[in-house]
Design an enzyme around this catalytic site. Structure first.
Site, short mmCIF file in Angstrom:
data_model
loop_
_atom_site.label_atom_id
_atom_site.label_comp_id
_atom_site.label_asym_id
_atom_site.label_seq_id
_atom_site.Cartn_x
_atom_site.Cartn_y
_atom_site.Cartn_z
N ASN A 9 0.86 -1.18 0.00
CA ASN A 9 0.00 0.00 0.00
C ASN A 9 0.90 1.23 0.00
O ASN A 9 1.51 1.54 1.02
CB ASN A 9 -0.88 -0.04 1.25
CG ASN A 9 -1.70 1.23 1.43
OD1 ASN A 9 -1.84 2.03 0.52
ND2 ASN A 9 -2.24 1.42 2.63
N LYS A 11 -0.04 4.21 -0.14
CA LYS A 11 -0.72 5.35 0.48
C LYS A 11 -0.57 6.58 -0.42
O LYS A 11 -0.56 6.44 -1.64
CB LYS A 11 -0.18 5.60 1.89
CG LYS A 11 -0.11 4.33 2.73
CD LYS A 11 0.13 4.62 4.17
CE LYS A 11 0.38 3.34 4.91
NZ LYS A 11 0.28 3.46 6.35
N HIS A 92 -9.28 0.69 5.12
CA HIS A 92 -8.01 0.95 5.80
C HIS A 92 -8.25 1.90 6.97
O HIS A 92 -9.07 2.83 6.87
CB HIS A 92 -7.00 1.55 4.80
CG HIS A 92 -5.60 1.57 5.34
ND1 HIS A 92 -5.18 2.50 6.27
CD2 HIS A 92 -4.54 0.75 5.12
CE1 HIS A 92 -3.90 2.25 6.57
NE2 HIS A 92 -3.50 1.20 5.89
N GLU A 94 -6.69 4.33 8.04
CA GLU A 94 -6.48 5.76 7.74
C GLU A 94 -7.73 6.35 7.07
O GLU A 94 -8.05 7.52 7.27
CB GLU A 94 -5.23 5.94 6.88
CG GLU A 94 -3.98 5.70 7.71
CD GLU A 94 -2.77 5.22 6.93
OE1 GLU A 94 -2.77 5.28 5.69
OE2 GLU A 94 -1.82 4.75 7.60
N GLU A 162 -4.89 -5.35 10.79
CA GLU A 162 -3.90 -4.28 10.95
C GLU A 162 -4.17 -3.54 12.26
O GLU A 162 -5.01 -2.61 12.29
CB GLU A 162 -3.99 -3.30 9.79
CG GLU A 162 -3.74 -3.92 8.44
CD GLU A 162 -3.18 -2.89 7.46
OE1 GLU A 162 -2.10 -3.14 6.92
OE2 GLU A 162 -3.81 -1.84 7.27
N GLY A 168 2.78 1.95 10.61
CA GLY A 168 3.72 3.05 10.41
C GLY A 168 4.46 3.48 11.66
O GLY A 168 5.07 4.55 11.70
N SER A 207 3.87 -2.44 10.23
CA SER A 207 5.33 -2.38 10.38
C SER A 207 6.03 -3.68 9.98
O SER A 207 7.04 -4.07 10.59
CB SER A 207 5.71 -1.95 11.80
OG SER A 207 5.20 -0.67 12.09
#
Ligand code: PEP
Length: 247
Positions: A9, A11, A92, A94, A162, A168, A207
């Site tokens: 991904n 992003k 996701h 985010e 996730e 991240g 990560s």
């Protein structure tokens, strides 16, 4: 057996120059590699499908629940399919945070993906506060119940666990934490969809790097990874693909 998948991904990262990483990744791909999908930002999708023509498939990072209409700035699953895209990430964390996406919205996006013939990579995961409060399995169970539509199959759905606190941050979930959640997801999918549900691929995301990938892929019920930062460079991502191949 679920199919193994390494998904990247990007992003909101990348550029036309960065597409050279796709060529480099295809060149670095091991023989008999598992499925590999890279999801660049929307503007680069067509260029990306023209660049990655061998062993790397191109996916998108989101789609709108509607097939077309008055939704300025949005992109439909049908448009993605029209471009030759085969996978789309939905839900996701985010997007759940930045765009206030609910489980119901994610279910609608997943259905739109399926109507267009796309595989949905559906993300779920708990926040740090939810984990600290001992709510992880409740959160996962609820997200799955409310965002996975009826009729899911291994050919239409991949689930990515996730944990939000691991995305991240460099803070990878422990092997025990991953094993516990993946077993719960597998059981819930098997209970709801029978043997077919048990074959839905389950990815871990948060990560993942070359240095920890082999340990993560050795965990029962982990069929691959959804990778953010370490998918941007072929030299970082290819070893993860290789670790998955040997898992
Ligand atoms: C992600 O974006 O889904 C992700 C897991 O990011 P990272 O690998 O950078 O933690």
């Amino acid at each position: 057996m679920p199919r193994k998948l390494a998904a990247g991904n990007w992003k909101m990262n990348g550029s036309t120059a960065a597409l050279a990483e796709l060529t480099a990744l295809e060149q670095a791909m091991p023989t008999d590699a598992p499925d590999v999908v890279i999801c660049p930002p929307f503007p680069y999708l067509t260029l990306a499908t023209g660049t990655a023509t061998k062993s790397v498939a191109i996916g998108a990072q989101d789609c709108h629940p509607a097939a077309s209409g008055a939704h300025t700035g949005d992109v439909s699953a049908d448009m993605l399919a029209d471009l030759g895209i085969g996978h789309v990430i939905v839900g996701h964390s985010e997007r759940r945070t930045d765009h206030d996406e609910s489980d119901a919205t994610i279910a609608a996006k997943t259905k739109a993906a399926w109507s267009a013939g796309l595989v949905a990579i559906l993300c779920i995961g708990e926040s740090a506060a939810e984990r600290d409060a001992g709510q992880t399995l409740d959160v996962i169970t609820r997200q799955l119940a409310n965002s996975v539509p009826d009729g899911a199959t291994p050919d239409t759905l991949v689930i990515a666990y996730e944990p939000i606190w691991a995305i991240g941050t460099g803070a990878v979930a422990t092997i025990d934490q991953i094993a516990e959640v993946h077993a719960a997801i597998r059981a819930q999918m098997a209970q709801r969809f029978g043997d077919t549900g048990a074959d839905i691929a389950l990815l871990y995301g948060g990560s993942v790097k070359a240095g920890n990938a082999a340990d993560i892929f050795a965990v029962k019920d982990v069929d691959g990874a959804l990778v953010g930062g370490a998918s941007l460079k072929a030299s970082d991502f290819a070893p993860i693909v290789d670790a998955l191949k040997h898992s």
